[in-house]
Design a protein around this motif. Structure first.
Motif, PDB file in Angstrom:
ATOM      1  N   ASP A   4       0.800  -1.491  -0.028  1.00 21.40           N
ATOM      2  CA  ASP A   4       0.138   0.045  -0.085  1.00 21.40           C
ATOM      3  C   ASP A   4       0.765   1.411  -0.026  1.00 21.40           C
ATOM      4  OD1 ASP A   4      -2.442  -1.431  -0.145  1.00 21.40           O
ATOM      5  OD2 ASP A   4      -2.674  -1.313   2.079  1.00 21.40           O
ATOM      6  N   MET A   5       2.099   1.345   0.649  1.00 22.23           N
ATOM      7  CA  MET A   5       2.935   2.425   0.772  1.00 22.23           C
ATOM      8  C   MET A   5       3.497   2.572  -0.559  1.00 22.23           C
ATOM      9  SD  MET A   5       4.126   5.276   2.171  1.00 22.23           S
ATOM     10  CE  MET A   5       3.816   5.004   4.100  1.00 22.23           C
ATOM     11  N   ARG A   6       4.047   1.509  -1.292  1.00 25.94           N
ATOM     12  CA  ARG A   6       4.521   1.553  -2.397  1.00 25.94           C
ATOM     13  C   ARG A   6       3.608   2.130  -3.464  1.00 25.94           C
ATOM     14  NH1 ARG A   6       8.970  -0.345  -5.041  1.00 25.94           N
ATOM     15  NH2 ARG A   6       9.479  -1.709  -3.244  1.00 25.94           N
ATOM     16  N   ARG A   7       2.390   1.629  -3.411  1.00 31.55           N
ATOM     17  CA  ARG A   7       1.273   2.303  -4.514  1.00 31.55           C
ATOM     18  C   ARG A   7       1.261   3.737  -4.104  1.00 31.55           C
ATOM     19  NH1 ARG A   7      -0.749  -2.905  -3.913  1.00 31.55           N
ATOM     20  NH2 ARG A   7      -2.273  -2.323  -2.078  1.00 31.55           N
ATOM     21  N   LEU A   9       3.056   6.040  -2.720  1.00 36.36           N
ATOM     22  CA  LEU A   9       4.502   6.693  -3.154  1.00 36.36           C
ATOM     23  C   LEU A   9       4.584   6.846  -4.748  1.00 36.36           C
ATOM     24  CD1 LEU A   9       6.843   5.666  -0.449  1.00 36.36           C
ATOM     25  CD2 LEU A   9       5.671   7.796  -0.756  1.00 36.36           C
ATOM     26  N   GLU A  10       4.475   5.771  -5.391  1.00 33.08           N
ATOM     27  CA  GLU A  10       4.218   5.615  -6.961  1.00 33.08           C
ATOM     28  C   GLU A  10       3.357   6.553  -7.310  1.00 33.08           C
ATOM     29  OE1 GLU A  10       4.155   1.578  -7.575  1.00 33.08           O
ATOM     30  OE2 GLU A  10       6.145   1.174  -7.578  1.00 33.08           O
ATOM     31  N   ARG A  11       2.278   6.794  -6.728  1.00 33.16           N
ATOM     32  CA  ARG A  11       1.034   7.700  -7.376  1.00 33.16           C
ATOM     33  C   ARG A  11       1.516   9.117  -7.024  1.00 33.16           C
ATOM     34  NH1 ARG A  11      -3.495   7.551  -3.761  1.00 33.16           N
ATOM     35  NH2 ARG A  11      -2.861   9.800  -3.276  1.00 33.16           N
ATOM     36  N   ILE A  12       2.054   9.325  -6.019  1.00 30.78           N
ATOM     37  CA  ILE A  12       2.709  10.842  -5.743  1.00 30.78           C
ATOM     38  C   ILE A  12       3.595  10.960  -6.755  1.00 30.78           C
ATOM     39  CG2 ILE A  12       3.926  12.372  -4.011  1.00 30.78           C
ATOM     40  CD1 ILE A  12       2.292  10.957  -1.846  1.00 30.78           C
ATOM     41  N   GLN A  13       4.591  10.169  -6.821  1.00 25.36           N
ATOM     42  CA  GLN A  13       5.591  10.424  -8.100  1.00 25.36           C
ATOM     43  C   GLN A  13       5.208  10.581  -9.317  1.00 25.36           C
ATOM     44  OE1 GLN A  13       8.130   7.081  -8.437  1.00 25.36           O
ATOM     45  NE2 GLN A  13      10.138   8.452  -9.068  1.00 25.36           N
ATOM     46  N   ASP A  14       4.036   9.937  -9.702  1.00 23.65           N
ATOM     47  CA  ASP A  14       3.589  10.154 -11.124  1.00 23.65           C
ATOM     48  C   ASP A  14       2.610  11.538 -11.468  1.00 23.65           C
ATOM     49  OD1 ASP A  14       4.361   7.673 -11.747  1.00 23.65           O
ATOM     50  OD2 ASP A  14       2.429   6.605 -11.527  1.00 23.65           O
ATOM     51  N   GLU A  15       2.187  11.845  -9.974  1.00 28.60           N
ATOM     52  CA  GLU A  15       1.248  13.260 -10.198  1.00 28.60           C
ATOM     53  C   GLU A  15       2.188  14.299  -9.739  1.00 28.60           C
ATOM     54  OE1 GLU A  15      -1.624  12.284  -6.945  1.00 28.60           O
ATOM     55  OE2 GLU A  15      -2.842  10.905  -8.131  1.00 28.60           O
ATOM     56  N   HIS A  16       3.376  14.320  -9.593  1.00 32.68           N
ATOM     57  CA  HIS A  16       4.068  15.493  -9.087  1.00 32.68           C
ATOM     58  C   HIS A  16       5.702  15.302  -9.727  1.00 32.68           C
ATOM     59  CE1 HIS A  16       0.965  16.923  -6.554  1.00 32.68           C
ATOM     60  NE2 HIS A  16       0.753  15.576  -6.370  1.00 32.68           N
ATOM     61  N   SER A  17       6.196  16.656 -10.187  1.00 35.34           N
ATOM     62  CA  SER A  17       7.529  16.569 -10.178  1.00 35.34           C
ATOM     63  C   SER A  17       8.294  16.414  -9.076  1.00 35.34           C
ATOM     64  CB  SER A  17       7.685  17.847 -10.962  1.00 35.34           C
ATOM     65  OG  SER A  17       7.768  19.027 -10.084  1.00 35.34           O
ATOM     66  N   GLU A  18       9.537  16.150  -9.155  1.00 35.42           N
ATOM     67  CA  GLU A  18      10.420  16.346  -8.011  1.00 35.42           C
ATOM     68  C   GLU A  18      10.427  17.655  -7.234  1.00 35.42           C
ATOM     69  OE1 GLU A  18      14.904  14.943  -6.799  1.00 35.42           O
ATOM     70  OE2 GLU A  18      14.283  14.761  -8.669  1.00 35.42           O
ATOM     71  N   LYS A  19      10.712  18.606  -8.080  1.00 37.92           N
ATOM     72  CA  LYS A  19      10.647  19.954  -7.320  1.00 37.92           C
ATOM     73  C   LYS A  19       9.253  20.154  -6.750  1.00 37.92           C
ATOM     74  CE  LYS A  19      11.448  24.708  -8.671  1.00 37.92           C
ATOM     75  NZ  LYS A  19      11.622  25.738  -9.615  1.00 37.92           N
ATOM     76  N   GLU A  20       8.133  19.751  -7.103  1.00 35.53           N
ATOM     77  CA  GLU A  20       6.707  19.932  -6.500  1.00 35.53           C
ATOM     78  C   GLU A  20       6.772  19.186  -5.125  1.00 35.53           C
ATOM     79  OE1 GLU A  20       3.344  20.678  -9.828  1.00 35.53           O
ATOM     80  OE2 GLU A  20       4.280  18.653  -9.601  1.00 35.53           O
ATOM     81  N   PHE A  21       7.255  17.887  -5.265  1.00 34.17           N
ATOM     82  CA  PHE A  21       7.302  16.964  -4.218  1.00 34.17           C
ATOM     83  C   PHE A  21       8.130  17.522  -3.149  1.00 34.17           C
ATOM     84  CE2 PHE A  21       8.976  13.592  -1.689  1.00 34.17           C
ATOM     85  CZ  PHE A  21       7.840  12.837  -1.353  1.00 34.17           C
ATOM     86  N   LEU A  22       9.343  18.004  -3.217  1.00 38.52           N
ATOM     87  CA  LEU A  22      10.281  18.343  -2.261  1.00 38.52           C
ATOM     88  C   LEU A  22       9.970  19.705  -1.529  1.00 38.52           C
ATOM     89  CD1 LEU A  22      13.849  17.836  -3.987  1.00 38.52           C
ATOM     90  CD2 LEU A  22      12.670  16.388  -2.103  1.00 38.52           C
ATOM     91  N   ALA A  23       8.890  20.683  -2.357  1.00 41.33           N
ATOM     92  CA  ALA A  23       8.489  21.679  -1.934  1.00 41.33           C
ATOM     93  C   ALA A  23       7.231  21.499  -1.121  1.00 41.33           C
ATOM     94  CB  ALA A  23       8.060  22.685  -2.962  1.00 41.33           C
TER      95      ALA A  23
END
Length: 84
Positions: A4-7, A9-23
């Motif tokens: 569940d955690m993998r899914r 985090l993968e969803r977050i990664q797909d929806e946002h750029s690294e820059k957005e995620f870090l911000a």
């Protein structure tokens, strides 16, 4: 990692750029600690921190045969081999 955690985090990664995620992290450290504190209290166990989990992760990796330079990189160590 639990599926569940993998899914999640993968969803977050797909929806946002690294820059957005870090911000905009999923949780800030103090929010995580509050959740950990509540869980420890509910379970009647000693309090621990996210840093304790980091140490546990490193120890379990090494016990499982992952080489130290790899674990060091995963932990973000700049020198490549330094572990506590």
């Amino acid at each position: 990692m639990i599926p569940d955690m993998r899914r999640f985090l993968e969803r977050i990664q797909d929806e946002h750029s690294e820059k957005e995620f870090l911000a905009n992290p999923v949780m800030r450290i103090h929010e995580c600690q509050g959740a950990i504190n509540s869980a420890c209290k509910s379970l009647g166990i000693a309090r621990f921190t996210h840093h304790d989990l980091r140490h546990l992760f490193a120890t379990r990796c090494i016990e499982s045969g992952v080489d130290i330079p790899t674990v060091s990189r995963w932990l973000g160590h700049k020198d490549g081999v330094r572990l506590p």
